[in-house]
Enzyme design. Structure first.
Site, PDB file in Angstrom:
ATOM      1  CE  LYS A  92      -8.271  12.561  -8.958  1.00  0.00           C
ATOM      2  NZ  LYS A  92      -7.619  11.842 -10.072  1.00  0.00           N
ATOM      3  CD  GLN A 113     -11.608   5.321  -9.538  1.00  0.00           C
ATOM      4  OE1 GLN A 113     -11.060   4.449 -10.190  1.00  0.00           O
ATOM      5  NE2 GLN A 113     -11.070   5.823  -8.435  1.00  0.00           N
ATOM      6  CE  LYS A 116     -10.794   1.797  -6.443  1.00  0.00           C
ATOM      7  NZ  LYS A 116      -9.684   1.545  -7.395  1.00  0.00           N
ATOM      8  CE  LYS A 128      -9.358   3.360 -13.915  1.00  0.00           C
ATOM      9  NZ  LYS A 128      -8.840   3.514 -12.540  1.00  0.00           N
ATOM     10  N   GLY A 167      -3.265   8.555 -13.332  1.00  0.00           N
ATOM     11  CA  GLY A 167      -2.652   7.414 -14.003  1.00  0.00           C
ATOM     12  C   GLY A 167      -3.319   6.103 -13.619  1.00  0.00           C
ATOM     13  CG  ASP A 168      -5.512   2.230 -14.103  1.00  0.00           C
ATOM     14  OD1 ASP A 168      -5.998   2.260 -12.967  1.00  0.00           O
ATOM     15  OD2 ASP A 168      -5.533   1.218 -14.815  1.00  0.00           O
ATOM     16  CB  THR A 211      -2.315   2.171  -5.010  1.00  0.00           C
ATOM     17  OG1 THR A 211      -2.719   3.345  -5.716  1.00  0.00           O
ATOM     18  CG2 THR A 211      -3.392   1.106  -5.155  1.00  0.00           C
ATOM     19  CG  ASN A 243       3.459   2.891  -8.534  1.00  0.00           C
ATOM     20  OD1 ASN A 243       4.626   3.215  -8.384  1.00  0.00           O
ATOM     21  ND2 ASN A 243       2.464   3.525  -7.970  1.00  0.00           N
ATOM     22  CB  SER A 383      -5.704  11.303  -6.864  1.00  0.00           C
ATOM     23  OG  SER A 383      -4.760  10.568  -7.607  1.00  0.00           O
TER      24      SER A 383
END
Length: 452
Positions: A92, A113, A116, A128, A167-168, A211, A243, A383
């Site tokens: 993920k 990630q 996290k 990623k 997304g990123d 976020t 964002n 997510s």
């Protein structure tokens, strides 16, 4: 400074095989420095070579993306996906479209990630992806064609129980929608293979805000536990205007703070009366403009251009600093300035926005430091909640998701805080506690599943 012989050897070997990947090496060093205590207390880590196994990605995919612009000219970009670790769940992690994207950045983001996702306590491994494609200045049709070309290669490596991208930077709802549509056409199935989707086709409420909101929930919890304080009446400095920054601004205001700065790659604004959230949303979300436009709409606001030697947002006196732009934007000089101006807490909305030297300086000078792998985990946490809703074929209310998000972020802090107590760490050093807590869960799962 790494002193343990095993950890030092692992890091030296890592550097040898990753020459020319500075961001990746920086992330590895930060993690390994934190894990020395865990290694010394748990001999099974060295015995089972868990650090080496953890640091080496399970899979790295590098592919070509050829696409047509509106003039029927062919362009070629590079695409990447690192599937880093699946010990605790399917891969993920987000997809980033930006000219700076390269193998080093994708691998550093994937490594971060893993920790996290572990901290959220949700069953998600780390991954990623991205491309050096620049969406700025492109038409909707050009972005659609690029996203379709990107997914035409990526689809064979992902799936709802294998790898679920999101997304990123440079990838929002529009891009996710185009990629989801292409995946659905190729595979002839409607599954939760991407998160950050539109609400009409399986997306979750609060995902856009997650976020930024989560960053503030984490920061507020840290202030409450460590300082018996809150956002109320505090001056807040935020970098970025994407964002994450926008919704950190919104939630900080809701919690009683006064945010006085926002920025983009060209410069930053200062509004002593408190940044107007509605004006920022109009400029950035509706018009897709530059933050400089703010001074033309709000009397008294000032604009400072980004250039060598010029002051940065971190020169503004504040109680709370929230870096939400990009990696390594807050360096040692900025940390010195923040400490001089008596900042109380620095929590990261971006991924690795603080250099390692700056992070150490903040911690050593008593500032509460919340690393991105903990403080900005709200996006991937929501997510994960979107994945749950897709699996159940239902949708939760905004209030339901927001409450779950708040609980997750507060639990992340509690987990780090208890880890700090267990290892007798400084209370304000949330970096070391986050790395140990995240790694412990992954290492336990890896051991339980045998050699892989």
């Amino acid at each position: 400074m790494i002193t343990n012989e095993y950890v030092k050897r692992v890091f030296e070997d890592f550097c040898k095989i990753n020459t020319g990947k500075p961001e990746y090496i920086q992330a590895c060093q930060e993690i390994l420095e934190s894990l020395e205590l865990a290694v010394e207390k748990n001999p099974s880590i060295e015995k089972n070579h868990l650090l080496e196994r953890f640091l080496e990605p399970e899979r790295f995919v590098h592919f070509r993306v050829a696409w047509l612009d509106d003039n029927n000219e062919i362009h070629v970009n590079r695409g990447y996906r690192v599937q880093y670790n699946s010990a605790i769940g399917p891969y993920k992690g987000g997809i980033r479209f930006h000219p700076s994207v390269n193998e080093s950045i994708i691998k550093f983001l994937g490594l971060e990630q893993c920790l996290k996702n572990s901290l959220t306590t949700l069953p998600m491994g780390g991954a990623k992806g991205g491309s050096d494609f620049d969406p700025k200045g492109k038409s909707d049709n050009e972005i659609m064609r690029f996203c379709q070309a990107f997914m035409t290669e990526l689809y064979r490596h992902i799936g709802p129980n294998t790898d679920v991208p999101a997304g990123d930077i440079g990838v929002g709802g529009r891009e996710v929608g185009y990629m989801f549509g292409q995946y659905k056409r190729i595979r002839d199935e409607f599954t939760g293979v991407l998160t950050g989707k539109g609400l009409s086709f399986g997306g979750s409420l609060v995902r856009k805000e997650a976020t930024g909101y989560g960053l503030c929930y984490f920061t507020d919890k840290a202030l409450d536990v460590l300082k018996h304080d809150s956002f109320t009446g505090k001056t807040v400095v935020i970098s970025g205007s994407g964002n994450v920054a926008i919704y950190a601004l919104e939630k900080a205001i809701q919690l009683g703070g006064k945010v006085v700065t926002m920025s983009d790659s060209n410069g930053w604004i200062y509004d002593s009366n408190g940044v107007n959230i509605e004006v920022v949303k109009q400029i950035k979300e509706v018009e897709r403009g530059r933050i400089k436009e703010y001074i033309n709409r709000v009397p008294g606001a000032k604009y400072y251009e980004t250039k060598p030697g010029a002051p940065k947002v971190w020169s503004v006196p504040c109680d709370i600093a929230l870096p939400c732009a990009t990696q390594n934007e807050l360096d040692l000089n900025d940390a010195v300035e923040l400490v001089k101006n008596k900042v109380t807490i620095v929590c990261e909305g971006a991924n690795m926005p603080t250099t390692l030297e700056a992070a150490h300086y903040l911690i050593d000078n008593g500032v509460i430091y919340g690393p991105g792998k903990a403080a900005n985990a709200g996006g991937v946490a929501t997510s994960g909640l979107e994945m749950s809703q897709n699996s159940y074929r239902l949708s939760w209310t905004f209030e339901d998701v927001d409450l779950k998000l708040k609980n997750i972020m507060e639990n992340i802090f509690d987990n780090i805080h208890s880890t700090n107590k267990k290892y007798e760490l400084k209370e304000n050093d949330l970096l070391t506690g986050a790395n140990i807590a995240g790694f412990d869960k992954i290492a336990s799962a890896m051991l339980a599943q045998g050699l892989f």
